[in-house]
Motif scaffolding. Structure first.
Motif, PDB file in Angstrom:
ATOM      1  N   MET A 186      -6.243  10.402  23.170  1.00 48.20           N
ATOM      2  CA  MET A 186      -5.840  11.355  24.201  1.00 48.20           C
ATOM      3  C   MET A 186      -4.633  12.137  23.706  1.00 48.20           C
ATOM      4  O   MET A 186      -3.671  11.573  23.193  1.00 48.20           O
ATOM      5  CB  MET A 186      -5.490  10.613  25.485  1.00 48.20           C
ATOM      6  CG  MET A 186      -5.066  11.519  26.624  1.00 48.20           C
ATOM      7  SD  MET A 186      -4.908  10.653  28.196  1.00 48.20           S
ATOM      8  CE  MET A 186      -3.729   9.376  27.808  1.00 48.20           C
ATOM      9  N   THR A 187      -4.664  13.463  23.816  1.00 42.37           N
ATOM     10  CA  THR A 187      -3.606  14.328  23.315  1.00 42.37           C
ATOM     11  C   THR A 187      -2.561  14.592  24.397  1.00 42.37           C
ATOM     12  O   THR A 187      -2.905  14.910  25.541  1.00 42.37           O
ATOM     13  CB  THR A 187      -4.187  15.667  22.839  1.00 42.37           C
ATOM     14  OG1 THR A 187      -5.146  15.408  21.819  1.00 42.37           O
ATOM     15  CG2 THR A 187      -3.086  16.565  22.282  1.00 42.37           C
ATOM     16  N   ASP A 188      -1.298  14.478  24.029  1.00 40.19           N
ATOM     17  CA  ASP A 188      -0.184  14.820  24.912  1.00 40.19           C
ATOM     18  C   ASP A 188       0.141  16.292  24.646  1.00 40.19           C
ATOM     19  O   ASP A 188       0.901  16.624  23.742  1.00 40.19           O
ATOM     20  CB  ASP A 188       1.014  13.919  24.611  1.00 40.19           C
ATOM     21  CG  ASP A 188       2.178  14.146  25.570  1.00 40.19           C
ATOM     22  OD1 ASP A 188       2.182  15.177  26.273  1.00 40.19           O
ATOM     23  OD2 ASP A 188       3.090  13.294  25.598  1.00 40.19           O
ATOM     24  N   ARG A 189      -0.463  17.176  25.416  1.00 43.51           N
ATOM     25  CA  ARG A 189      -0.302  18.611  25.161  1.00 43.51           C
ATOM     26  C   ARG A 189       1.129  19.086  25.366  1.00 43.51           C
ATOM     27  O   ARG A 189       1.607  19.986  24.680  1.00 43.51           O
ATOM     28  CB  ARG A 189      -1.265  19.393  26.052  1.00 43.51           C
ATOM     29  CG  ARG A 189      -2.737  19.131  25.726  1.00 43.51           C
ATOM     30  CD  ARG A 189      -3.662  19.933  26.629  1.00 43.51           C
ATOM     31  NE  ARG A 189      -5.054  19.661  26.295  1.00 43.51           N
ATOM     32  CZ  ARG A 189      -6.083  20.185  26.948  1.00 43.51           C
ATOM     33  NH1 ARG A 189      -5.866  20.997  27.985  1.00 43.51           N
ATOM     34  NH2 ARG A 189      -7.325  19.883  26.581  1.00 43.51           N
ATOM     35  N   TYR A 190       1.812  18.477  26.333  1.00 43.23           N
ATOM     36  CA  TYR A 190       3.211  18.866  26.560  1.00 43.23           C
ATOM     37  C   TYR A 190       4.059  18.550  25.339  1.00 43.23           C
ATOM     38  O   TYR A 190       4.855  19.392  24.877  1.00 43.23           O
ATOM     39  CB  TYR A 190       3.757  18.154  27.793  1.00 43.23           C
ATOM     40  CG  TYR A 190       5.226  18.412  28.040  1.00 43.23           C
ATOM     41  CD1 TYR A 190       5.650  19.546  28.723  1.00 43.23           C
ATOM     42  CD2 TYR A 190       6.202  17.518  27.579  1.00 43.23           C
ATOM     43  CE1 TYR A 190       6.999  19.796  28.938  1.00 43.23           C
ATOM     44  CE2 TYR A 190       7.553  17.760  27.795  1.00 43.23           C
ATOM     45  CZ  TYR A 190       7.947  18.891  28.472  1.00 43.23           C
ATOM     46  OH  TYR A 190       9.282  19.136  28.674  1.00 43.23           O
ATOM     47  N   ALA A 191       3.900  17.340  24.772  1.00 45.63           N
ATOM     48  CA  ALA A 191       4.680  16.958  23.594  1.00 45.63           C
ATOM     49  C   ALA A 191       4.376  17.872  22.418  1.00 45.63           C
ATOM     50  O   ALA A 191       5.277  18.209  21.621  1.00 45.63           O
ATOM     51  CB  ALA A 191       4.396  15.506  23.223  1.00 45.63           C
ATOM     52  N   SER A 192       3.130  18.287  22.292  1.00 43.16           N
ATOM     53  CA  SER A 192       2.778  19.216  21.217  1.00 43.16           C
ATOM     54  C   SER A 192       3.417  20.583  21.457  1.00 43.16           C
ATOM     55  O   SER A 192       3.910  21.228  20.520  1.00 43.16           O
ATOM     56  CB  SER A 192       1.256  19.367  21.124  1.00 43.16           C
ATOM     57  OG  SER A 192       0.646  18.134  20.835  1.00 43.16           O
TER      58      SER A 192
ATOM     59  N   GLY B   9       8.241  26.898  18.771  1.00 52.09           N
ATOM     60  CA  GLY B   9       9.457  27.656  19.037  1.00 52.09           C
ATOM     61  C   GLY B   9       9.613  27.996  20.498  1.00 52.09           C
ATOM     62  O   GLY B   9      10.693  27.834  21.081  1.00 52.09           O
ATOM     63  N   ALA B  10       8.524  28.475  21.117  1.00 53.97           N
ATOM     64  CA  ALA B  10       8.586  28.822  22.538  1.00 53.97           C
ATOM     65  C   ALA B  10       8.847  27.584  23.384  1.00 53.97           C
ATOM     66  O   ALA B  10       9.612  27.630  24.365  1.00 53.97           O
ATOM     67  CB  ALA B  10       7.278  29.490  22.959  1.00 53.97           C
ATOM     68  N   GLY B  11       8.224  26.474  23.005  1.00 50.36           N
ATOM     69  CA  GLY B  11       8.415  25.238  23.755  1.00 50.36           C
ATOM     70  C   GLY B  11       9.843  24.735  23.688  1.00 50.36           C
ATOM     71  O   GLY B  11      10.416  24.324  24.708  1.00 50.36           O
ATOM     72  N   ARG B  12      10.446  24.798  22.512  1.00 51.56           N
ATOM     73  CA  ARG B  12      11.819  24.314  22.365  1.00 51.56           C
ATOM     74  C   ARG B  12      12.782  25.184  23.178  1.00 51.56           C
ATOM     75  O   ARG B  12      13.719  24.690  23.790  1.00 51.56           O
ATOM     76  CB  ARG B  12      12.222  24.300  20.897  1.00 51.56           C
ATOM     77  CG  ARG B  12      11.371  23.374  20.038  1.00 51.56           C
ATOM     78  CD  ARG B  12      12.166  22.757  18.911  1.00 51.56           C
ATOM     79  NE  ARG B  12      13.241  21.912  19.412  1.00 51.56           N
ATOM     80  CZ  ARG B  12      13.073  20.682  19.894  1.00 51.56           C
ATOM     81  NH1 ARG B  12      11.854  20.156  19.961  1.00 51.56           N
ATOM     82  NH2 ARG B  12      14.097  19.990  20.317  1.00 51.56           N
TER      83      ARG B  12
ATOM     84  N   LEU C 131      12.055  26.828  25.919  1.00 55.51           N
ATOM     85  CA  LEU C 131      11.857  26.552  27.342  1.00 55.51           C
ATOM     86  C   LEU C 131      12.493  25.227  27.741  1.00 55.51           C
ATOM     87  O   LEU C 131      13.127  25.124  28.800  1.00 55.51           O
ATOM     88  CB  LEU C 131      10.354  26.531  27.649  1.00 55.51           C
ATOM     89  CG  LEU C 131       9.970  26.450  29.125  1.00 55.51           C
ATOM     90  CD1 LEU C 131      10.445  27.697  29.867  1.00 55.51           C
ATOM     91  CD2 LEU C 131       8.460  26.287  29.271  1.00 55.51           C
ATOM     92  N   VAL C 132      12.343  24.221  26.909  1.00 49.96           N
ATOM     93  CA  VAL C 132      12.941  22.920  27.189  1.00 49.96           C
ATOM     94  C   VAL C 132      14.459  23.034  27.291  1.00 49.96           C
ATOM     95  O   VAL C 132      15.088  22.473  28.196  1.00 49.96           O
ATOM     96  CB  VAL C 132      12.539  21.906  26.092  1.00 49.96           C
ATOM     97  CG1 VAL C 132      13.452  20.682  26.119  1.00 49.96           C
ATOM     98  CG2 VAL C 132      11.094  21.468  26.271  1.00 49.96           C
ATOM     99  N   LYS C 133      15.037  23.756  26.360  1.00 41.38           N
ATOM    100  CA  LYS C 133      16.506  23.907  26.351  1.00 41.38           C
ATOM    101  C   LYS C 133      16.979  24.679  27.578  1.00 41.38           C
ATOM    102  O   LYS C 133      17.984  24.318  28.209  1.00 41.38           O
ATOM    103  CB  LYS C 133      16.940  24.616  25.074  1.00 41.38           C
ATOM    104  CG  LYS C 133      18.441  24.713  24.916  1.00 41.38           C
ATOM    105  CD  LYS C 133      18.804  25.336  23.569  1.00 41.38           C
ATOM    106  CE  LYS C 133      20.313  25.397  23.385  1.00 41.38           C
ATOM    107  NZ  LYS C 133      20.668  26.002  22.069  1.00 41.38           N
ATOM    108  N   ARG C 134      16.241  25.721  27.966  1.00 38.22           N
ATOM    109  CA  ARG C 134      16.684  26.565  29.073  1.00 38.22           C
ATOM    110  C   ARG C 134      16.538  25.858  30.416  1.00 38.22           C
ATOM    111  O   ARG C 134      17.403  25.965  31.295  1.00 38.22           O
ATOM    112  CB  ARG C 134      15.883  27.870  29.078  1.00 38.22           C
ATOM    113  CG  ARG C 134      16.346  28.847  30.162  1.00 38.22           C
ATOM    114  CD  ARG C 134      15.839  30.259  29.926  1.00 38.22           C
ATOM    115  NE  ARG C 134      14.392  30.343  30.039  1.00 38.22           N
ATOM    116  CZ  ARG C 134      13.565  30.561  29.024  1.00 38.22           C
ATOM    117  NH1 ARG C 134      14.055  30.700  27.802  1.00 38.22           N
ATOM    118  NH2 ARG C 134      12.264  30.647  29.214  1.00 38.22           N
ATOM    119  N   LEU C 135      15.460  25.079  30.585  1.00 34.20           N
ATOM    120  CA  LEU C 135      15.187  24.459  31.885  1.00 34.20           C
ATOM    121  C   LEU C 135      15.596  22.993  31.954  1.00 34.20           C
ATOM    122  O   LEU C 135      15.498  22.378  33.013  1.00 34.20           O
ATOM    123  CB  LEU C 135      13.693  24.575  32.200  1.00 34.20           C
ATOM    124  CG  LEU C 135      13.134  26.000  32.307  1.00 34.20           C
ATOM    125  CD1 LEU C 135      11.648  25.961  32.645  1.00 34.20           C
ATOM    126  CD2 LEU C 135      13.902  26.807  33.340  1.00 34.20           C
TER     127      LEU C 135
END
Length: 451
Positions: free
Chosen positions: A1-7, A12-15, A17-21
């Motif tokens: 099972m893939t953890d899409r959020y962790a991927s 770059g966009a994910g990092r 967003l994580v930092k901002r929110l």
């Protein structure tokens, strides 16, 4: 099972967003690959005044090819793969300041997926109430470090007995090697007790189970299949067991690892006898028994029928007792043997809708507590692992909101993999881990549940 959020958060966009929110930030964990060095950088080894474990720990690390850094020359710019501290000399609460003095300057010095290990003396063996108090305080330190340092860093406390030979390098080595390596990627905030026992170092630490006959129940899929593969990789001759209905999957696993398959329903009245006769005729013994077989039949207690209760208790707990009884009675588990049972954090924290499952898994912990002292007299160790949220077909069926909560409510902000449970069981199965018995080790990324 893939953890899409962790991927996603690795992009770059994910990092951004994580930092901002301020969202959970699952790190990429360092896991074991055969041939890897024990650690990817130098290790800083420190000790309290009067500590007795820094010398054997230093010998172990040096023999393993680890570069040891000098605390006197460590600076704020230094980077370490691990911080190892011998706190066995801390004799009262004022002495705890020595741990602050060691860890405070190095709190940002660890590489990603770094390791923190504190060595201490079991409080029950301390010579005074003040010493016992100080040694017990180490648990709060290590568990807090595991939650503070982030970036995949793990933190453990290892209590090492003063009795027997457990203070010598060979008895401590398997535990240090496991906790420092990528094998322990999803193990954090744990207290491991190294007692008096016979430990046999392998000729090759990449194959620590060479020549060992290992039985794995529930081996057809999920954690059981990962177990069979990891133990075979480490040199074991694996006897993979599962129910007849899983025969095709079981045969696939056994063929892939060069092991043998046994189709057997462990709840059948004659199952323990049939299993014992098979092991005796084919191998003459079984060095390691891994009780992995388990089922769930979920309902709240008020809506649960008796069959759901009985079947879960029978498979998850009573079958282990019956198999142990027969194998021990027939002396099929020799001195130096290992028994490892799979529990669950549900057996520690409980779980709504799983009173039967939680009861069975708490019973597994009771089995370890009650039987390990008896088996120690026969030179056999007994331990358990308690997985948390592990990415399997079973957890894939959990509703999305609960699944995401299970993944994120731990220090790693992600679910574990079946291989994480398998690596931990592998360590407990090694002949070199003979001094490790009576432990329940959580493989849960330091889950908040039951913490």
């Amino acid at each position: 099972m893939t953890d899409r959020y962790a991927s996603f958060v690795q992009t770059g966009a994910g990092r951004a967003l994580v930092k901002r929110l301020g969202l959970p930030d699952p790190p990429r964990l360092r896991r074991h690959t055969p041939g890897d060095p024990l650690v990817p950088g130098p290790v800083l080894l420190g000790a309290s005044s009067g500590g007795r474990l820094a010398e054997p720990a230093g010998k172990i690390l040096t023999a393993a090819g680890v570069e040891l850094a000098d605390p006197a020359t460590a600076t704020g710019d230094s980077r370490f793969a691990a911080l190892v501290y011998d706190a066995s000399g801390v004799a009262d609460s004022t002495g705890l300041r020595q741990l602050y003095d060691f860890f405070h300057p190095q709190a940002r010095s660890l590489l990603p997926s770094g390791r923190v290990i504190v060595l201490g003396t079991p409080p029950v063996e301390c010579g005074s109430p003040r010493e016992a108090t100080a040694q017990r305080a180490l648990e709060g330190l290590t568990r807090s470090i595991g939650k503070e340092f982030g970036r995949g860093v793990t933190a453990q406390l290892v209590y090492v007995t003063r009795d027997g030979d457990a203070g010598t390098p060979v008895s401590l080595e398997s535990t240090l090697r496991f906790l420092l390596s990528g094998r322990s990627a999803y193990v954090s905030g744990q207290v491991v007790r190294v007692g008096a026992g016979t430990a046999v170092a392998p000729a090759d630490w990449d194959r620590p189970l060479d020549g060992q006959v290992v039985l794995v129940t529930g081996a057809a899929r999920g954690i059981g299949a990962a177990l069979a593969k990891v133990l075979a990789r480490d040199g074991a001759q694996v006897v993979a067991l599962d129910i007849p209905a899983a025969g095709d999957e079981l045969a696939t696993v056994a063929n892939e690892i060069g092991g043998s398959a046994v189709q057997l329903d462990l709840t059948a009245p004659d199952a323990p006898t049939r299993l014992a006769e098979h092991l005796a005729s084919r191998h003459g013994r079984v060095d390691v028994v891994v009780h992995n077989a388990g089922i769930t039949r979920d309902k709240t207690l008020g809506r649960m029928d008796a069959d759901r209760w009985d079947s879960v208790i029978d498979v998850n707990l009573s079958s282990q007792e019956r198999i142990n009884d027969v194998l021990l009675e027939r002396d099929l588990i020799p001195a130096g043997g290992r028994i490892v049972s799979v529990s669950s954090i549900a057996g520690i924290a409980g779980n709504r809708g799983q009173t039967n499952y939680a009861t069975s898994k708490a019973g597994v912990i009771g089995l370890v507590d009650s039987l390990s002292p008896v088996l120690r007299e026969r030179g056999i160790s007994l331990n358990a692992v308690a997985p948390g949220f592990i990415e399997t077909r079973l957890t894939a069926r959990i509703p999305l909101t609960l699944r995401e909560a299970g993944r994120r409510m731990n220090s790693m902000a992600q679910g574990g993999l079946p291989v994480d449970v398998a690596e931990t069981i592998g360590w407990l199965s090694w002949p070199a881990s003979g001094a490790v018995s009576g432990n329940v080790v959580r493989v849960c990324g330091q889950s908040l549940l039951g913490a």
